[in-house]
Write a protein that holds these residues in place. Structure first.
Motif, PDB file in Angstrom:
ATOM      1  N   VAL A 201      17.419  14.584  18.191  1.00 13.24           N
ATOM      2  CA  VAL A 201      18.247  15.684  18.704  1.00 13.24           C
ATOM      3  C   VAL A 201      19.504  15.820  17.845  1.00 13.24           C
ATOM      4  N   ALA A 202      20.049  14.673  17.415  1.00 14.06           N
ATOM      5  CA  ALA A 202      21.256  14.690  16.584  1.00 14.06           C
ATOM      6  C   ALA A 202      21.012  15.440  15.281  1.00 14.06           C
ATOM      7  N   GLY A 203      19.786  15.422  14.783  1.00  8.77           N
ATOM      8  CA  GLY A 203      19.487  16.068  13.505  1.00  8.77           C
ATOM      9  C   GLY A 203      19.053  17.512  13.625  1.00  8.77           C
ATOM     10  N   LEU A 204      19.151  18.082  14.831  1.00  8.53           N
ATOM     11  CA  LEU A 204      18.631  19.440  15.040  1.00  8.53           C
ATOM     12  C   LEU A 204      19.585  20.540  14.614  1.00  8.53           C
ATOM     13  N   ALA A 205      20.880  20.240  14.593  1.00  7.39           N
ATOM     14  CA  ALA A 205      21.849  21.301  14.305  1.00  7.39           C
ATOM     15  C   ALA A 205      23.015  20.694  13.545  1.00  7.39           C
ATOM     16  N   GLY A 206      23.940  21.519  13.125  1.00  2.95           N
ATOM     17  CA  GLY A 206      25.026  21.034  12.278  1.00  2.95           C
ATOM     18  C   GLY A 206      24.448  20.737  10.905  1.00  2.95           C
ATOM     19  N   GLU A 207      24.594  19.478  10.473  1.00  2.30           N
ATOM     20  CA  GLU A 207      23.926  19.096   9.228  1.00  2.30           C
ATOM     21  C   GLU A 207      22.469  18.849   9.556  1.00  2.30           C
ATOM     22  N   ALA A 208      21.769  19.921   9.818  1.00  2.00           N
ATOM     23  CA  ALA A 208      20.404  19.799  10.323  1.00  2.00           C
ATOM     24  C   ALA A 208      19.503  19.083   9.323  1.00  2.00           C
ATOM     25  N   GLN A 209      18.665  18.200   9.881  1.00  2.00           N
ATOM     26  CA  GLN A 209      17.718  17.474   9.056  1.00  2.00           C
ATOM     27  C   GLN A 209      16.347  18.056   9.328  1.00  2.00           C
ATOM     28  N   PRO A 210      15.709  18.557   8.278  1.00  6.67           N
ATOM     29  CA  PRO A 210      14.391  19.172   8.460  1.00  6.67           C
ATOM     30  C   PRO A 210      13.408  18.222   9.124  1.00  6.67           C
ATOM     31  N   GLU A 211      13.537  16.908   8.854  1.00  7.78           N
ATOM     32  CA  GLU A 211      12.582  15.958   9.440  1.00  7.78           C
ATOM     33  C   GLU A 211      12.729  15.933  10.959  1.00  7.78           C
ATOM     34  N   SER A 212      13.976  16.011  11.435  1.00  2.00           N
ATOM     35  CA  SER A 212      14.187  15.991  12.884  1.00  2.00           C
ATOM     36  C   SER A 212      13.517  17.180  13.544  1.00  2.00           C
ATOM     37  N   VAL A 213      13.687  18.349  12.937  1.00  2.00           N
ATOM     38  CA  VAL A 213      13.059  19.546  13.487  1.00  2.00           C
ATOM     39  C   VAL A 213      11.542  19.367  13.488  1.00  2.00           C
ATOM     40  N   ALA A 214      11.015  18.817  12.413  1.00  2.00           N
ATOM     41  CA  ALA A 214       9.563  18.606  12.316  1.00  2.00           C
ATOM     42  C   ALA A 214       9.077  17.640  13.386  1.00  2.00           C
ATOM     43  N   VAL A 215       9.831  16.565  13.611  1.00  2.00           N
ATOM     44  CA  VAL A 215       9.421  15.577  14.612  1.00  2.00           C
ATOM     45  C   VAL A 215       9.441  16.195  16.007  1.00  2.00           C
ATOM     46  N   VAL A 216      10.518  16.915  16.327  1.00  2.00           N
ATOM     47  CA  VAL A 216      10.608  17.518  17.654  1.00  2.00           C
ATOM     48  C   VAL A 216       9.501  18.561  17.841  1.00  2.00           C
ATOM     49  N   ARG A 217       9.241  19.304  16.780  1.00  2.00           N
ATOM     50  CA  ARG A 217       8.148  20.285  16.847  1.00  2.00           C
ATOM     51  C   ARG A 217       6.825  19.578  17.156  1.00  2.00           C
ATOM     52  N   ALA A 218       6.587  18.453  16.496  1.00  2.00           N
ATOM     53  CA  ALA A 218       5.345  17.695  16.706  1.00  2.00           C
ATOM     54  C   ALA A 218       5.278  17.129  18.125  1.00  2.00           C
ATOM     55  N   ILE A 219       6.402  16.633  18.609  1.00  2.00           N
ATOM     56  CA  ILE A 219       6.437  16.090  19.975  1.00  2.00           C
ATOM     57  C   ILE A 219       6.139  17.199  20.980  1.00  2.00           C
ATOM     58  N   GLN A 220       6.731  18.374  20.741  1.00  2.00           N
ATOM     59  CA  GLN A 220       6.489  19.504  21.646  1.00  2.00           C
ATOM     60  C   GLN A 220       5.012  19.909  21.649  1.00  2.00           C
ATOM     61  N   ALA A 221       4.414  19.897  20.455  1.00  2.00           N
ATOM     62  CA  ALA A 221       2.994  20.256  20.361  1.00  2.00           C
ATOM     63  C   ALA A 221       2.145  19.247  21.142  1.00  2.00           C
ATOM     64  N   LEU A 222       2.470  17.978  20.960  1.00  2.00           N
ATOM     65  CA  LEU A 222       1.756  16.908  21.661  1.00  2.00           C
ATOM     66  C   LEU A 222       1.920  17.056  23.173  1.00  2.00           C
ATOM     67  N   ALA A 223       3.154  17.247  23.600  1.00  2.00           N
ATOM     68  CA  ALA A 223       3.434  17.375  25.032  1.00  2.00           C
ATOM     69  C   ALA A 223       2.696  18.586  25.604  1.00  2.00           C
ATOM     70  N   GLY A 224       2.679  19.663  24.830  1.00  2.00           N
ATOM     71  CA  GLY A 224       1.991  20.875  25.267  1.00  2.00           C
ATOM     72  C   GLY A 224       0.509  20.610  25.485  1.00  2.00           C
ATOM     73  N   THR A 225      -0.085  19.896  24.541  1.00  2.00           N
ATOM     74  CA  THR A 225      -1.509  19.566  24.630  1.00  2.00           C
ATOM     75  C   THR A 225      -1.796  18.722  25.865  1.00  2.00           C
ATOM     76  N   LEU A 226      -0.884  17.811  26.146  1.00  2.00           N
ATOM     77  CA  LEU A 226      -1.088  16.893  27.273  1.00  2.00           C
ATOM     78  C   LEU A 226      -0.632  17.512  28.590  1.00  2.00           C
TER      79      LEU A 226
END
Ligand code: C2E
Ligand code: CA
Ligand code: CA
Ligand code: CA
Length: 274
Positions: A201-226
């Motif tokens: 979450v810390a990497g989502l905004a400000g000095e945003a880290q693309p990896e953080s966005v990618a991880v959260v996106r993946a978690i959301q996809a997983l959660a959606g599937t489940l």
């Protein structure tokens, strides 16, 4: 030069000795505090991100130390884990929390369960007994566990989670994304919710880290599937809240919505389950 070298070692020794004494002191204090009333629960709200409605609270352990003031878990939990005292501290805290839940209010209160603690075979039965004795509604109680606790002994973890769930106590997976996060096992467990670790979450905004966005996106996809919800942890800014919502995360927790505070949940406001 030789002398000054020795002096330096003397200073080092002294520092080590002081550190050792400090730890021993604290452990002795911990043992004494278990018999007193030094441990308190702080409550931090968990909200729906779109309208900030409070849907529950996480109970967080605090130690009101007579000389050192208010101590955070990070300052003593390692100590308690090594000496096996943390289980005792946890049961003291859970008892407090269940009394609080029994007093009324709405929304759930989640308690943290360390992997080692979860490992004891009768954890589920003991928690249910505590809830029952306090007269608390089990549907308003949740546990937070990490992946380590699940994978340690899968059949036992399954049994415990099912027992708890059958009685209304749901489980949320804490610090999600930092452990194994293996897709292959997750669907086997009755998990209500994934808590997205605050490091992402810390990497989502400000000095945003693309990896953080990618991880959260993946978690959301997983959660959606489940078909399960997610809670973004450590939300500190409006920008982080906005990105989380964009990525499909419905719930959040963090300083933006409220710091942990020593107040009974029902006294904060009347809350509705989302
Ligand atoms: P956790 O379960 O991941 O709890 C969230 C931690 O993040 C808490 O730290 C909370 O105060 C902090 N936090 C909440 N919002 C924010 C934010 O916006 N920004 C930042 N930087 N931090 C935020 P806390 O209370 O110091 O607890 C640390 C850890 O200690 C917890 O991590 C949990 O693993 C453990 N813990 C807490 N209470 C208990 C307990 O009753 N029993 C056991 N076994 N462990 C506990
Ligand atoms: Ca937690
Ligand atoms: Ca967490
Ligand atoms: Ca954590």
């Amino acid at each position: 030069a030789k002398a000054s070298g020795r002096d330096r070692w003397a200073v080092f020794d002294e520092a080590m000795r002081e550190e050792a004494v400090r730890i021993l002191d604290l452990e002795a204090d911990l043992r004494r505090a278990i018999n007193g009333d030094g441990f308190v629960a702080f409550y931090q709200p968990i909200v729906r991100l779109d309208d900030r409605k409070v849907i529950g609270h996480e109970a967080l352990l605090r130690w009101r130390h007579e000389r050192r003031g208010l101590l955070l878990p990070g300052e003593f939990i390692g100590l308690g884990e090594d000496s096996g005292l943390i289980e005792e501290v946890d049961w003291i805290l859970y008892a407090r929390v269940m009394e609080e839940v029994a007093r009324g209010g709405e929304g759930y209160v989640s308690v943290n369960v360390s992997p080692r603690h979860f490992r004891s075979g009768d954890f589920a039965e003991r928690l249910l007994r505590l809830i029952d004795r306090a007269g608390a509604d089990p549907h308003r109680v949740r546990i937070e566990i990490t992946e380590v606790a699940l994978l340690d002994d899968v059949p036992r973890a399954l049994r415990m989670l099912r027992t708890l769930r059958n009685h209304g106590v749901l489980a949320q997976l804490d610090d999600f994304g930092t452990g194994f996060s293996a897709l292959s096992y997750l669907h086997r467990f009755p998990i209500e919710c994934l808590k997205i670790d605050q490091s992402f979450v810390a990497g989502l905004a400000g000095e945003a880290q693309p990896e953080s966005v990618a991880v959260v996106r993946a978690i959301q996809a997983l959660a959606g599937t489940l078909g399960i919800h997610t809670i973004g942890e450590g939300v500190e800014s409006e920008a982080q809240r906005a990105v989380l919502r964009e990525l499909g995360c419905v719930y959040g927790q963090g300083y933006l919505f409220g710091r942990p505070a020593e107040r009974a949940p029902e006294r904060i406001e009347r809350i509705a389950v989302g």
